[in-house]
Design a protein around this motif. Structure first.
Motif, short mmCIF file in Angstrom:
data_model
loop_
_atom_site.label_atom_id
_atom_site.label_comp_id
_atom_site.label_asym_id
_atom_site.label_seq_id
_atom_site.Cartn_x
_atom_site.Cartn_y
_atom_site.Cartn_z
N ALA A 152 -5.29 -1.17 -13.54
CA ALA A 152 -4.27 -0.46 -12.59
C ALA A 152 -3.41 -1.37 -12.17
O ALA A 152 -2.25 -0.56 -11.99
CB ALA A 152 -5.26 -0.05 -11.39
N ARG A 201 -0.90 5.05 -7.42
CA ARG A 201 -1.59 4.02 -8.34
C ARG A 201 -3.19 3.93 -8.51
O ARG A 201 -3.71 3.97 -7.15
CB ARG A 201 -1.22 2.74 -8.08
CG ARG A 201 -1.49 1.73 -9.43
CD ARG A 201 -1.28 0.38 -9.04
NE ARG A 201 0.20 -0.10 -9.20
CZ ARG A 201 0.89 -0.18 -10.15
NH1 ARG A 201 0.28 -0.27 -11.44
NH2 ARG A 201 1.98 -0.47 -10.23
N ASP A 237 0.75 -1.06 -0.04
CA ASP A 237 0.22 -0.02 -0.13
C ASP A 237 0.74 1.20 -0.03
O ASP A 237 0.31 2.47 -0.54
CB ASP A 237 -0.90 -0.05 1.11
CG ASP A 237 -1.81 -1.10 1.33
OD1 ASP A 237 -2.48 -1.42 0.37
OD2 ASP A 237 -1.99 -1.82 2.36
N PRO A 275 -2.86 -1.28 -6.22
CA PRO A 275 -3.92 -0.71 -6.75
C PRO A 275 -4.38 0.34 -5.60
O PRO A 275 -4.54 -0.14 -4.53
CB PRO A 275 -4.88 -1.44 -7.35
CG PRO A 275 -4.09 -2.63 -7.78
CD PRO A 275 -3.02 -2.55 -6.59
N GLY A 276 -4.32 1.67 -5.81
CA GLY A 276 -4.74 2.47 -4.54
C GLY A 276 -3.76 3.06 -3.62
O GLY A 276 -3.67 3.97 -2.83
N ARG A 295 -2.95 5.71 -15.30
CA ARG A 295 -2.90 4.59 -14.34
C ARG A 295 -2.48 4.99 -12.86
O ARG A 295 -2.42 4.53 -11.88
CB ARG A 295 -2.25 3.62 -14.74
CG ARG A 295 -2.75 2.75 -15.94
CD ARG A 295 -2.19 1.50 -16.07
NE ARG A 295 -2.72 0.90 -17.48
CZ ARG A 295 -2.25 -0.28 -17.81
NH1 ARG A 295 -1.17 -0.82 -17.33
NH2 ARG A 295 -2.71 -0.77 -18.98
N THR A 331 -7.11 3.12 -8.82
CA THR A 331 -7.82 1.36 -8.73
C THR A 331 -8.55 1.44 -10.12
O THR A 331 -8.53 2.51 -11.00
CB THR A 331 -8.60 1.45 -7.77
OG1 THR A 331 -9.73 2.49 -7.57
CG2 THR A 331 -7.94 1.66 -6.41
#
Length: 217
Positions: free
Chosen positions: A217, A211, A110, A138-139, A179, A213
């Motif tokens: 992604a 990044r 993360d 992602p995220g 992205r 989602t």
């Protein structure tokens, strides 16, 4: 040893010698840029590249993060693990030795943090940072902080080292269009002390990208 000769020294040897030369090298405090940028983020998994004696990883673990902390120096990692045990967060940090030019931790995270990933010896920094971006879930967030120039007390005898700008770091990352989102890209001034105790200032670069989602992604 000349700068040219230094470039041929293997990273592991250089950084082992660097850490073995003193019982403690760094202050034990987390990097202020990391603290500023991560405070307020939901805790999750984090990757700390070039963790040194472990201050950033320990700060993250205290904040609820599960941390994978990486360095090329076994001496630094042993020291860091001792500090983590003393801080009561040993179970939240996985210490791994990697020469990042040769191997990289597996998995996605993360948060991926590269705080001042500079080296007097040659490393493939751009390639390492691209691997860092690939490791962001992602995220998730990639946080890259680096020096922007010499400190204010540097004199004419200080080697002329050019540090990459945030624009150059971003270009080297070669992030796929659509992205990623650039959340922060700036130059910061901070107060710091010279090795002989003189007050001064330093200039740092900060790049924070997230990044996105969704599909692809």
């Amino acid at each position: 040893m000349t700068d040219e000769q230094l470039q041929d020294v293997p990273p592991e040897k250089f950084w082992e010698d660097f850490y073995r030369a003193k019982d403690a090298v760094w202050s034990g405090n987390a990097n202020p840029i990391l603290v500023r940028e991560v405070t307020g983020l939901a805790s999750g998994t984090a990757l700390d590249l070039g963790c040194g004696e472990g201050a950033d990883a320990i700060w993250l673990a205290r904040g609820g993060w599960r941390v994978t902390a990486v360095d090329v120096s076994s001496t630094a990692l042993d020291r860091a693990a001792g500090h983590a045990a003393a801080a009561g967060v040993a179970d939240r940090i996985d210490w791994q030795r990697h020469d990042l030019g040769l191997s990289f931790p597996t998995g996605t995270f993360d948060l991926v943090s590269a705080q001042f990933l500079h080296s007097p010896v040659k490393i493939p920094r751009d390639r390492i940072l691209r691997s860092a971006a690939s490791a962001v879930a992602p995220g998730g967030t990639l946080l890259v902080a680096g020096h922007a120039g010499a400190p204010s007390w540097a004199d004419d005898n200080t080697p002329d080292v050019r540090f990459p700008t945030t624009e150059e770091v971003l270009a080297a990352l070669d992030l796929p269009a659509g992205r990623w989102q650039v959340e922060r890209q700036e130059t910061l001034e901070r107060s710091l002390m010279s090795p002989d105790g003189r007050p001064g200032t330093g200039i740092d670069n900060l790049l924070r990208v997230r990044r996105l989602t969704g599909p692809g992604a």
